[in-house]
Every structure is written in structure tokens, then in C-alpha cells.
Design a protein around this motif. Structure first.
Motif, PDB file in Angstrom:
ATOM      1  N   GLY A 176       0.971  -1.284   0.198  1.00  0.00           N
ATOM      2  CA  GLY A 176       0.027  -0.022   0.024  1.00  0.00           C
ATOM      3  C   GLY A 176       0.997   1.443  -0.428  1.00  0.00           C
ATOM      4  N   VAL A 177       2.011   1.528   0.801  1.00  0.00           N
ATOM      5  CA  VAL A 177       2.898   2.412   1.215  1.00  0.00           C
ATOM      6  C   VAL A 177       3.150   2.447  -0.755  1.00  0.00           C
ATOM      7  N   ALA A 178       3.698   1.385  -1.096  1.00  0.00           N
ATOM      8  CA  ALA A 178       4.781   1.515  -2.148  1.00  0.00           C
ATOM      9  C   ALA A 178       4.055   2.132  -3.730  1.00  0.00           C
ATOM     10  N   ALA A 179       2.432   1.720  -3.301  1.00  0.00           N
ATOM     11  CA  ALA A 179       1.477   2.033  -4.712  1.00  0.00           C
ATOM     12  C   ALA A 179       1.377   3.719  -4.516  1.00  0.00           C
ATOM     13  N   GLY A 180       1.506   3.684  -2.600  1.00  0.00           N
ATOM     14  CA  GLY A 180       1.353   5.499  -2.562  1.00  0.00           C
ATOM     15  C   GLY A 180      -0.142   6.399  -2.164  1.00  0.00           C
ATOM     16  N   PRO A 181      -1.439   5.530  -1.599  1.00  0.00           N
ATOM     17  CA  PRO A 181      -2.170   5.478  -0.517  1.00  0.00           C
ATOM     18  C   PRO A 181      -1.918   5.500   0.759  1.00  0.00           C
ATOM     19  N   GLY A 182      -0.717   4.263   0.746  1.00  0.00           N
ATOM     20  CA  GLY A 182      -0.005   4.137   1.996  1.00  0.00           C
ATOM     21  C   GLY A 182      -1.166   2.714   2.925  1.00  0.00           C
ATOM     22  N   PHE A 183      -1.136   3.048   3.974  1.00  0.00           N
ATOM     23  CA  PHE A 183      -2.065   2.144   5.566  1.00  0.00           C
ATOM     24  C   PHE A 183      -2.583   2.935   6.461  1.00  0.00           C
ATOM     25  N   ALA A 184      -3.567   2.673   7.055  1.00  0.00           N
ATOM     26  CA  ALA A 184      -3.771   3.396   8.514  1.00  0.00           C
ATOM     27  C   ALA A 184      -3.536   2.142   9.603  1.00  0.00           C
ATOM     28  N   VAL A 185      -3.341   2.123  10.449  1.00  0.00           N
ATOM     29  CA  VAL A 185      -3.600   1.606  11.815  1.00  0.00           C
ATOM     30  C   VAL A 185      -4.131   2.451  12.733  1.00  0.00           C
ATOM     31  N   GLY A 186      -5.745   2.583  12.679  1.00  0.00           N
ATOM     32  CA  GLY A 186      -6.892   3.208  13.263  1.00  0.00           C
ATOM     33  C   GLY A 186      -7.214   4.911  13.075  1.00  0.00           C
ATOM     34  N   SER A 187      -7.277   5.169  13.693  1.00  0.00           N
ATOM     35  CA  SER A 187      -7.656   6.478  12.771  1.00  0.00           C
ATOM     36  C   SER A 187      -6.387   7.945  12.644  1.00  0.00           C
ATOM     37  N   GLY A 188      -6.096   7.197  14.276  1.00  0.00           N
ATOM     38  CA  GLY A 188      -4.715   8.695  14.120  1.00  0.00           C
ATOM     39  C   GLY A 188      -3.495   8.104  13.647  1.00  0.00           C
ATOM     40  N   THR A 189      -2.842   7.127  13.144  1.00  0.00           N
ATOM     41  CA  THR A 189      -2.252   6.950  12.253  1.00  0.00           C
ATOM     42  C   THR A 189      -2.328   6.296  11.060  1.00  0.00           C
ATOM     43  N   LEU A 190      -1.466   7.013   9.870  1.00  0.00           N
ATOM     44  CA  LEU A 190      -1.098   6.873   8.231  1.00  0.00           C
ATOM     45  C   LEU A 190       0.265   6.794   8.010  1.00  0.00           C
ATOM     46  N   VAL A 191       0.596   6.494   7.001  1.00  0.00           N
ATOM     47  CA  VAL A 191       1.847   6.141   6.349  1.00  0.00           C
ATOM     48  C   VAL A 191       1.894   5.955   5.119  1.00  0.00           C
ATOM     49  N   SER A 192       2.510   7.038   4.363  1.00  0.00           N
ATOM     50  CA  SER A 192       2.323   6.995   2.681  1.00  0.00           C
ATOM     51  C   SER A 192       3.709   7.826   2.502  1.00  0.00           C
ATOM     52  N   VAL A 193       3.910   8.169   1.528  1.00  0.00           N
ATOM     53  CA  VAL A 193       4.462   8.637   0.408  1.00  0.00           C
ATOM     54  C   VAL A 193       3.855  11.103   0.606  1.00  0.00           C
ATOM     55  N   HIS A 194       2.618  10.529   0.469  1.00  0.00           N
ATOM     56  CA  HIS A 194       2.650  11.902   0.884  1.00  0.00           C
ATOM     57  C   HIS A 194       2.423  12.199   2.521  1.00  0.00           C
ATOM     58  N   GLY A 195       2.870  11.189   3.468  1.00  0.00           N
ATOM     59  CA  GLY A 195       2.969  12.077   4.256  1.00  0.00           C
ATOM     60  C   GLY A 195       2.469  10.889   5.962  1.00  0.00           C
ATOM     61  N   VAL A 196       2.951  11.507   6.908  1.00  0.00           N
ATOM     62  CA  VAL A 196       2.827  10.484   8.199  1.00  0.00           C
ATOM     63  C   VAL A 196       2.268  11.011   9.048  1.00  0.00           C
TER      64      VAL A 196
END
Length: 398
Positions: A256-276
Motif C-alpha cells: 500500500g505504501v509502495a503503490a501510493g495510498p499508504g496504510f492506516a493503523v486506526g484513525s490516528g496513524t497513517l503512513v504514505s509517501v505523501h505524509g506520516v
């Protein structure tokens, strides 16, 4: 085991030399039940062994058995209702083990009874699915408790779907039905499916490599999380085993991160190439692979080549397996685009199966978005697959 059961005298079998095809459903039920029994014994034994490492005695055997049953159901798409909310997250490594066992059961029945296909094959698959589903519901009834209630409907549907896919695949493969369907399909369907499988394996392997590098870069964080949970060796080994079972889920998040959208661990944590965005996460040592700061890590940028590399592998595999009547390099490039699209669909299904929920509220959504991930992988892998297939086909034709 299946071959041994086939040699036993089954009810109504008067002639030992007669074809056992009419008894195939009975054999299918026994083989499917054996998968459930042996699987639960294996997971339960592992849980008991882990508990023996606890000097305080750890969880009793009954508790280990309930834990094994709950893991078994979660791996098949089941769910638990805890005090913190619904727990729906399949440990995909255990899911693959269950699917392998069911597929082997289906293949074993077909071989033992020499089933050619048709109604006998449908009967075997139907009986196996029904047996596995009923056993899953029974396991759910046995391991449910006031503090952890099993979602019986979800467990029944998940186990039925998994059994249908796994047993159906194994039975169709060994009966020759799958080969007949692929041979009658128009176009290079067989090379296309092999290329998609090769691309998916490449994507998962690279995703696991990303996870391994992230964990290796923060071994101190992993150790800190393990120590913060307290306990003894039992807790450390148990968390390590849980992390291993969740490695395919982590690989899907890396895709998911490599493709661009990233991934979430709940509503408070989001990791992607657009921001963390970092928030509170469960105290699972595997989550030490998350970034330590709000800055996008270099590893996330480096992983952007993952969909393209998977597409190149898919395209190269396709170009090498195309036959002479399948056309030249231009046609191969078009099929390469389709291989990339199918790879995107497979990655979307993988991220869908790898995600889930760890409770209500801020942990209600865990994992990468399936639709966005699948579309992003399809776009990138389709372009790379077209190029690789065209070049490989051109070189093969001289």
C-alpha cells in the motif's frame, strides 16, 4: 491419510475392487474434518508450549485451547466481539496454511477415488465445504465466552468461502478440469495467469523485504515494546509468533505504501509517501517498523519501485511463455497491460484480506485501502508489464 481412508471398508462397499467414486463424499468429509482437527491440535500445541515458558504457569490448557480456536476462526475471516469492540483481522500466514490443508484434502480425495469431474467432483466439493463450515460453527460455539464472543455468522461465511476456493482449486487441478478449462479458453490465458502469479509473489516478497529493513532499522524500538509489555519468555515468544503470523499482512501494508495510498493503523496513524501521521497504536512489537517521526522515511520513497518491479516480472514471465500463434511483440505488450491489471486486482484483494478492525473508534480501520491500492498497482504494473512483455517477446522471436 486420504489414501489410507480410501482403502478402508466404507459403508455399502461390497466389492473391494469397485470404484470408490460413490464414496468420495464420505472420504471428503473425513479428510476435511482431519484438516480441522490436525490444525487445531497444531495451533493449540504451539500455544501450550509457549505457555510452558512462563514461570508462573501461564494460561491453563483450556485457555490455550480457546486461544487456538479463536485464531483458527480469525484466520478464516471470522470475528470476535470484545469489550473494546469487534476484532476482525486474519493472520494471513495461518490462513495460507488452512487453505493448503483444504486444497491437499481435495486433491487427495480426487486421486484416491480417481474422479474425472462432473457430478462426483461437485459432490466432493459440496460435502467438504459443508463439513468445514459446520465444524467452524461448532468451534465457535465451544470457544465463545462472555468477554470474547465469536461472530458465528461471519465465521461460517468465511470458512465456507475459504473451503470452496481451496477444495475447489485442489479438486479441479487434480481431476484435470482446470486444465480443460484453460485449454479451451481463448488467448494465452495460461501464460497470463502464470505471469500474474509471478508478479504477485514478487510484490509480496519485496513487501516482506521492506518490512524486514524497517524492523532492522529500529531493533531498539522492537525490544522496547517487548519489554514494555512485561511478562517473561512466554510473552516474548508469543508476540514473536503472532508477528510471524501477521507478516503477510505487514507485506500488504508495505505494498500500500509502495503503490501510493499508504496504510492506516486506526484513525490516528497513517503512513504514505505523501505524509506520516502518528498516533497511539497497539503495543505489538511488529509495529516497531512504523516511522518514529512525522517525516516520510527514505525507505517509503525507495519502495515506490515495487509495483514496477512486480510488473516487469509479470511481463517478462508472460513474454517467455507465449506460444508462436499468440502474436508478436505488439500483441504481447497488450497482454502485458492486462497482466498488470490482473496484478493490481490481486494486490487489491490481498490488501482487502489483510486489513480489518481491532476495535471500535480509533482502531476501527487497519490496513491499506484495497481499491486505491489495486488501482495504483494496476496502473504502474500495467505500464511496466507491457514494456517487459513486448521486449521479451521481441527478443524471443529474434
Amino acid at each position: 491419510m486420504v489414501s489410507l481412508l480410501a482403502r478402508l471398508s466404507l459403508p455399502g462397499q461390497r466389492d473391494p475392487g469397485a470404484s470408490p467414486s460413490r464414496h468420495a463424499p464420505v472420504l471428503a468429509a473425513l479428510a476435511t474434518a482431519a484438516v480441522t482437527v490436525l490444525g487445531l491440535l497444531g495451533v493449540g500445541l504451539a500455544s501450550v508450549v509457549v505457555q510452558t515458558l512462563d514461570p508462573a504457569g501461564g494460561m491453563p490448557v483450556a485457555g490455550s485451547a480457546r486461544l487456538a480456536g479463536r485464531l483458527w476462526l480469525l484466520a478464516q475471516g471470522g470475528g470476535l466481539v470484545l469489550g473494546s469492540g469487534p476484532l476482525v483481522l486474519a493472520p494471513l500466514l495461518l490462513t495460507l496454511a488452512v487453505a493448503w490443508g483444504l486444497s491437499s484434502a481435495g486433491r487427495g480425495v480426487v486421486r484416491a477415488c480417481d474422479l474425472p469431474g462432473g457430478r462426483p467432483l461437485v459432490g466432493v466439493v459440496t460435502t467438504a465445504v459443508a463439513t468445514h463450515t459446520v465444524l467452524a460453527v461448532l468451534v465457535g460455539l465451544l470457544v465463545t465466552a462472555p468477554d470474547a464472543q465469536v461472530d458465528l455468522l461471519r465465521s461460517a461465511i468465511g470458512s465456507a468461502v475459504l473451503a470452496l476456493l481451496a477444495v475447489g482449486w485442489g479438486a479441479a487441478r487434480d481431476s484435470g478440469l482446470l486444465d480443460d478449462v484453460l485449454d479451451s479458453a481463448p488467448g494465452p490465458v495460461r501464460p497470463l495467469l502464470r505471469a500474474t502469479g509471478a508478479g504477485l509473489l514478487t510484490a509480496v516478497a519485496l513487501g516482506l523485504l521492506v518490512v524486514a529493513v524497517a524492523l532492522a532499522a529500529d531493533t531498539g524500538g522492537y525490544a522496547t515494546l517487548s519489554r514494555s509489555l512485561g511478562g517473561s519468555g512466554a510473552g516474548a515468544v508469543g508476540l514473536l509468533a503472532l508477528g510471524v503470523l501477521l507478516l503477510p499482512n505487514a507485506a500488504a501494508a508495505a505494498i500500500g505504501v509502495a503503490a501510493g495510498p499508504g496504510f492506516a493503523v486506526g484513525s490516528g496513524t497513517l503512513v504514505s509517501v505523501h505524509g506520516v501521521t502518528l498516533g497511539a497504536v497497539p503495543a505489538l512489537p511488529l509495529l516497531a517498523a512504523l516511522p518514529d517521526t512525522q517525516a516520510v522515511p527514505l525507505l517509503a520513497f525507495a519502495s515506490q519501485v515495487l509495483p514496477a518491479l512486480a510488473g516487469l516480472v509479470a511481463g517478462t514471465t508472460l513474454g517467455r511463455r507465449l506460444r508462436d500463434p499468440d502474436g508478436g511483440s505488439v500483441v504481447a505488450g497488450l497482454w502485458g497491460v492486462l497482466a498488470g491489471v490482473l496484478l493490481g486486482l490481486a494486490c487489491g484483494l490481498l490488501t482487502w484480506g489483510a486489513g480489518g478492525s481491532l476495535g471500535d473508534g480509533w482502531l476501527a480501520d487497519v490496513g491499506a485501502p484495497p481499491v486505491a491500492t489495486g488501482l495504483a498497482v494496476a496502473l504502474q504494473a500495467g505500464l511496466a508489464g507491457a514494456l517487459a512483455a513486448a521486449v521479451t517477446r521481441w527478443r524471443a522471436l529474434g
